[in-house]
Design an enzyme around this catalytic site. Structure first.
Site, short mmCIF file in Angstrom:
data_model
loop_
_atom_site.label_atom_id
_atom_site.label_comp_id
_atom_site.label_asym_id
_atom_site.label_seq_id
_atom_site.Cartn_x
_atom_site.Cartn_y
_atom_site.Cartn_z
N PRO A 2 0.36 -1.38 0.04
CA PRO A 2 0.06 0.07 0.06
C PRO A 2 0.79 1.16 -0.04
CG PRO A 2 -0.06 -0.99 2.23
CD PRO A 2 0.57 -1.96 1.33
N GLU A 3 1.18 1.76 -1.24
CA GLU A 3 1.62 3.04 -1.35
C GLU A 3 0.48 3.63 -2.18
OE1 GLU A 3 5.78 4.25 -1.77
OE2 GLU A 3 6.20 2.41 -0.57
N LYS A 52 -2.91 7.84 0.54
CA LYS A 52 -3.13 6.70 0.94
C LYS A 52 -4.30 6.24 1.52
CE LYS A 52 1.99 6.50 1.81
NZ LYS A 52 3.01 6.33 3.12
N ARG A 128 -5.57 18.12 5.51
CA ARG A 128 -4.26 17.80 6.20
C ARG A 128 -3.24 17.16 5.10
NH1 ARG A 128 -4.53 14.22 9.87
NH2 ARG A 128 -6.46 13.58 9.81
N ASN A 169 7.88 4.13 1.80
CA ASN A 169 9.11 3.74 2.16
C ASN A 169 9.80 3.40 0.85
OD1 ASN A 169 11.42 3.83 3.69
ND2 ASN A 169 10.93 1.69 4.84
N ARG A 261 11.48 4.14 10.69
CA ARG A 261 11.39 3.36 9.29
C ARG A 261 12.69 2.99 8.67
NH1 ARG A 261 6.66 3.89 7.08
NH2 ARG A 261 7.05 1.80 6.30
#
Length: 279
Positions: A2-3, A52, A128, A169, A261
């Site tokens: 999931p990106e 996302k 946001r 990432n 991360r």
DNA sequence: ATGACATGATAAA
DNA sequence: TTATCCTGTCATA
């Protein structure tokens, strides 16, 4: 998976499968049961993603907001003879029965967020979020205004969803390598031309991700013939390749924890940036 | 059987 | 910074 590209694909697929149709909504696992009962047998209008985040819009402006988090998945199966009983922890199941033995269903598991939202709540959330490279109306300058004013490392800024939304990432590490940027460079040290180049590349990389369903960032010219034939070699320059040789220069890929991360980079292709003030 | 790890984000300390 | 949540997969025992 999931990106941003995953959520974008999901929105399209869910829209194609369910928009304009009445659906059965359930929560076999139980954690979304109350809302599922509220939505059951109602009509899905469309589905949309931003970064996302994913929204499935039902009639009367009831939205289901989904965020997959680190390991959530939303599996859509089309043309199924019989909808099987749920396997594992299925938080949300959407089913459209075509009849004639051809059905569509989608199972959501492991999501960080699966909740009912109003359009106002969606608005507040979107407010946001930084620009999403996959949205045609995205404004890269909004991201740039944040980057140029921040002394935080660019690797951190790229992962900050309020700066740019949809990067995870993998895209973070790969984008920095493709542009030979030191991940620890402060945002303030980047020049606008650099950001423009990175943004345009990101738009194209993520569009590829939407098309193919996988993140593949390695250019053909950086592969040997043997690697060319090996699909796995296409995947990444540095992501999850710690200790392996950089595909460009052969230096061992490095990894370090940055804000919880794993950050991967090549210290030769992405040499340490030195500000003029320190020289 | 058990544990480590994962493409994420948040709240608390 | 650390702890925590959500689930599945893979390696190790």
């Amino acid at each position: 998976m999931p990106e941003g590209h995953t959520l974008h694909r999901l929105a399209t697929a869910l829209g194609q499968a369910f928009a304009g149709h009445q659906v059965r909504v359930s929560s076999p696992q139980g954690r979304f049961a109350e809302s599922a009962a509220l939505l059951d047998r109602r009509t899905i209008e469309d589905a949309e993603s931003w970064g996302k985040h994913l929204w499935v819009r039902f009639d009367a402006d009831d939205l289901v907001h989904v965020h997959l988090g680190l390991y959530g998945r939303f599996d859509l199966l089309d043309g199924v003879e019989v909808v099987p009983p749920p396997v594992g922890q299925v938080r949300l199941r959407l089913v459209r029965a075509h009849g004639a033995g051809s059905n569509v269903y989608a199972d959501l598991r492991g999501a960080t967020a699966c909740e009912l939202q109003t359009p106002e709540q969606r608005e507040a959330l979107v407010a946001r979020l930084g620009p999403d490279p996959l949205r045609p109306d995205a404004d890269p300058d909004r991201a740039w205004q944040r980057i140029r004013r921040s002394r935080a490392p660019i690797a951190g800024l790229l992962m900050d969803q309020s700066v740019v939304s949809g990067i995870g990432n993998v895209y973070r590490a790969e984008l920095l390598h493709r542009h030979r940027v030191d991940p620890f460079r402060p945002g303030t040290s980047l020049r606008p031309g650099r950001w423009t180049g990175m943004w345009e590349d990101l738009v194209s990389l993520m569009a590829d991700g939407v098309r193919t369903g996988v993140i593949r960032t390695v250019r053909a010219e950086d592969l040997t013939e043997a690697e060319w034939r090996d699909a796995a070699a296409w995947v990444s320059y540095v992501y999850r390749r710690a200790g392996e040789p950089c595909r460009v220069c052969g230096t061992r890929v490095r990894v370090r924890d940055l804000q919880g991360r794993n950050l991967y980079w090549c210290s030769r292709c992405q040499p340490r940036f030195r500000s003029r003030a320190l020289q």
